[in-house]
Design a protein around this motif. Structure first.
Motif, mmCIF file in Angstrom:
data_model
loop_
_atom_site.group_PDB
_atom_site.id
_atom_site.type_symbol
_atom_site.label_atom_id
_atom_site.label_comp_id
_atom_site.label_asym_id
_atom_site.label_seq_id
_atom_site.Cartn_x
_atom_site.Cartn_y
_atom_site.Cartn_z
ATOM 1 N N GLY A 1 0.818 -1.215 0.000
ATOM 2 C CA GLY A 1 0.000 0.000 0.000
ATOM 3 C C GLY A 1 0.847 1.259 0.000
ATOM 4 N N GLY A 2 0.181 2.401 -0.202
ATOM 5 C CA GLY A 2 0.891 3.687 -0.220
ATOM 6 C C GLY A 2 0.896 4.285 -1.616
ATOM 7 N N THR A 3 1.139 5.591 -1.691
ATOM 8 C CA THR A 3 1.014 6.284 -2.977
ATOM 9 C C THR A 3 2.348 6.633 -3.608
ATOM 10 O OG1 THR A 3 1.081 8.429 -1.930
ATOM 11 C CG2 THR A 3 -1.084 7.423 -2.185
ATOM 12 N N GLY A 4 3.444 6.473 -2.881
ATOM 13 C CA GLY A 4 4.727 6.873 -3.437
ATOM 14 C C GLY A 4 5.025 8.340 -3.178
ATOM 15 N N LEU A 5 4.121 9.030 -2.490
ATOM 16 C CA LEU A 5 4.367 10.443 -2.203
ATOM 17 C C LEU A 5 5.276 10.635 -0.999
ATOM 18 C CD1 LEU A 5 1.050 12.422 -2.645
ATOM 19 C CD2 LEU A 5 3.245 12.860 -3.722
ATOM 20 N N GLY A 6 5.395 9.579 -0.185
ATOM 21 C CA GLY A 6 6.062 9.704 1.101
ATOM 22 C C GLY A 6 7.368 10.464 1.102
ATOM 23 N N LEU A 7 8.360 9.972 0.364
ATOM 24 C CA LEU A 7 9.694 10.568 0.465
ATOM 25 C C LEU A 7 9.776 11.944 -0.185
ATOM 26 C CD1 LEU A 7 12.092 7.536 0.053
ATOM 27 C CD2 LEU A 7 11.792 8.961 2.068
ATOM 28 N N ALA A 8 8.929 12.187 -1.204
ATOM 29 C CA ALA A 8 8.915 13.523 -1.803
ATOM 30 C C ALA A 8 8.459 14.538 -0.763
ATOM 31 C CB ALA A 8 7.999 13.546 -3.031
ATOM 32 N N ILE A 9 7.444 14.174 0.013
ATOM 33 C CA ILE A 9 6.946 15.054 1.070
ATOM 34 C C ILE A 9 8.007 15.216 2.161
ATOM 35 C CG2 ILE A 9 5.266 15.228 2.951
ATOM 36 C CD1 ILE A 9 3.208 14.018 1.032
ATOM 37 N N VAL A 10 8.620 14.103 2.533
ATOM 38 C CA VAL A 10 9.674 14.136 3.550
ATOM 39 C C VAL A 10 10.766 15.124 3.127
ATOM 40 C CG1 VAL A 10 11.625 12.786 4.455
ATOM 41 C CG2 VAL A 10 9.299 11.865 4.566
ATOM 42 N N LYS A 11 11.210 15.002 1.877
ATOM 43 C CA LYS A 11 12.302 15.859 1.418
ATOM 44 C C LYS A 11 11.876 17.326 1.408
ATOM 45 C CE LYS A 11 15.898 16.189 -2.034
ATOM 46 N NZ LYS A 11 16.347 15.815 -3.375
ATOM 47 N N HIS A 12 10.638 17.577 1.012
ATOM 48 C CA HIS A 12 10.126 18.945 0.975
ATOM 49 C C HIS A 12 10.112 19.558 2.382
ATOM 50 C CE1 HIS A 12 7.685 22.400 -0.077
ATOM 51 N NE2 HIS A 12 6.826 22.060 0.864
ATOM 52 N N ILE A 13 9.606 18.809 3.352
ATOM 53 C CA ILE A 13 9.538 19.320 4.726
ATOM 54 C C ILE A 13 10.948 19.569 5.269
ATOM 55 C CG2 ILE A 13 8.883 18.786 7.112
ATOM 56 C CD1 ILE A 13 6.477 17.241 6.005
ATOM 57 N N ILE A 14 11.859 18.642 4.995
ATOM 58 C CA ILE A 14 13.224 18.804 5.498
ATOM 59 C C ILE A 14 13.860 20.064 4.896
ATOM 60 C CG2 ILE A 14 15.557 17.818 5.526
ATOM 61 C CD1 ILE A 14 14.182 15.037 5.642
ATOM 62 N N SER A 15 13.653 20.299 3.601
ATOM 63 C CA SER A 15 14.290 21.480 3.015
ATOM 64 C C SER A 15 13.641 22.757 3.528
ATOM 65 C CB SER A 15 14.336 21.411 1.486
ATOM 66 O OG SER A 15 13.049 21.319 0.976
ATOM 67 N N ARG A 16 12.354 22.724 3.827
ATOM 68 C CA ARG A 16 11.710 23.885 4.460
ATOM 69 C C ARG A 16 12.308 24.165 5.838
ATOM 70 N NH1 ARG A 16 6.279 25.664 4.772
ATOM 71 N NH2 ARG A 16 6.125 24.455 6.666
ATOM 72 N N HIS A 17 12.838 23.155 6.461
ATOM 73 C CA HIS A 17 13.470 23.314 7.778
ATOM 74 C C HIS A 17 14.974 23.586 7.646
ATOM 75 C CE1 HIS A 17 9.708 21.604 9.346
ATOM 76 N NE2 HIS A 17 10.102 21.982 10.538
ATOM 77 N N GLN A 18 15.423 23.902 6.440
ATOM 78 C CA GLN A 18 16.854 24.131 6.174
ATOM 79 C C GLN A 18 17.710 22.918 6.548
ATOM 80 O OE1 GLN A 18 15.608 27.662 7.509
ATOM 81 N NE2 GLN A 18 15.122 27.421 5.355
ATOM 82 N N GLY A 19 17.130 21.753 6.391
ATOM 83 C CA GLY A 19 17.874 20.539 6.702
ATOM 84 C C GLY A 19 18.223 19.797 5.426
#
Length: 182
Positions: A128-146
């Motif tokens: 199961g899952g949509t494949g969006l997971g890591l794209a979202i993870v990466k987006h949030i991390i870059s918003r946090h300057q990480g």
């Protein structure tokens, strides 16, 4: 612009990781996977938004359980390091999620954070899952300057490490009352 920056709250990554691990422990038990956590003592908080950070760590730990081997291990660790690049004052928190699954083919690693990219379509469809997971993870991390690093060896498992800036020790520094010489 500023609007893209995550809320500048201070968040204990220790608490965030404990919550993420607690939320996913039942799932790990179903696959007979042991979740182990190692936290360095006396860590400063991270700069960021608690709910978003919980989301990324739940996502990464969930993936580790999902793609790890049944009966295997998932290790979560949190440490502090100094930022490379000479500004020695800057401290970086590093949270690593490691599994002992079958690993990721080297060619696939750079593509993992693309939206909808899948390493193994058949297996992820079963899980199961949509494949969006890591794209979202990466987006949030870059918003946090990480930043996010992914290391994997086929047959040996994978390690996903999230690097996030630690909050500065003094409020004065952040308010700009103390000027820094670069």
């Amino acid at each position: 612009g500023l609007a893209d920056r995550a809320g500048e709250g201070e968040v204990s990554l220790e608490i965030v990781l404990r919550e993420a691990v607690a939320a996913l422990t039942p799932l790990a038990r179903l696959d007979n996977i042991s979740l182990e956590m190692t936290l360095a003592p006396n860590l400063p908080p991270a700069v960021g938004e608690r709910d978003e950070l919980i989301q990324i760590f739940q996502n990464l730990i969930h993936n580790a359980i999902k793609y790890g081997k049944p009966g295997g291990h998932v290790w979560v660790s949190l440490n502090l390091s100094s930022a490379p690049g000479g500004r020695g004052a800057e401290q970086i928190l590093s949270a690593a999620i490691r599994d002992d699954g079958e690993g990721i083919p080297a060619a696939a690693v750079p593509r993992l954070t693309e939206r909808f990219y899948r390493v193994d379509v058949k297996r992820s469809r079963e899980k199961g899952g949509t494949g969006l997971g890591l794209a979202i993870v990466k987006h949030i991390i870059s918003r946090h300057q990480g930043r996010l690093t992914i290391e994997s060896k086929p047959g040996e498992g994978s390690t996903f490490t999230v690097f996030l800036p630690a909050a500065r020790a003094t409020a004065l520094t952040r308010e700009g009352a103390v000027t820094e010489t670069s």
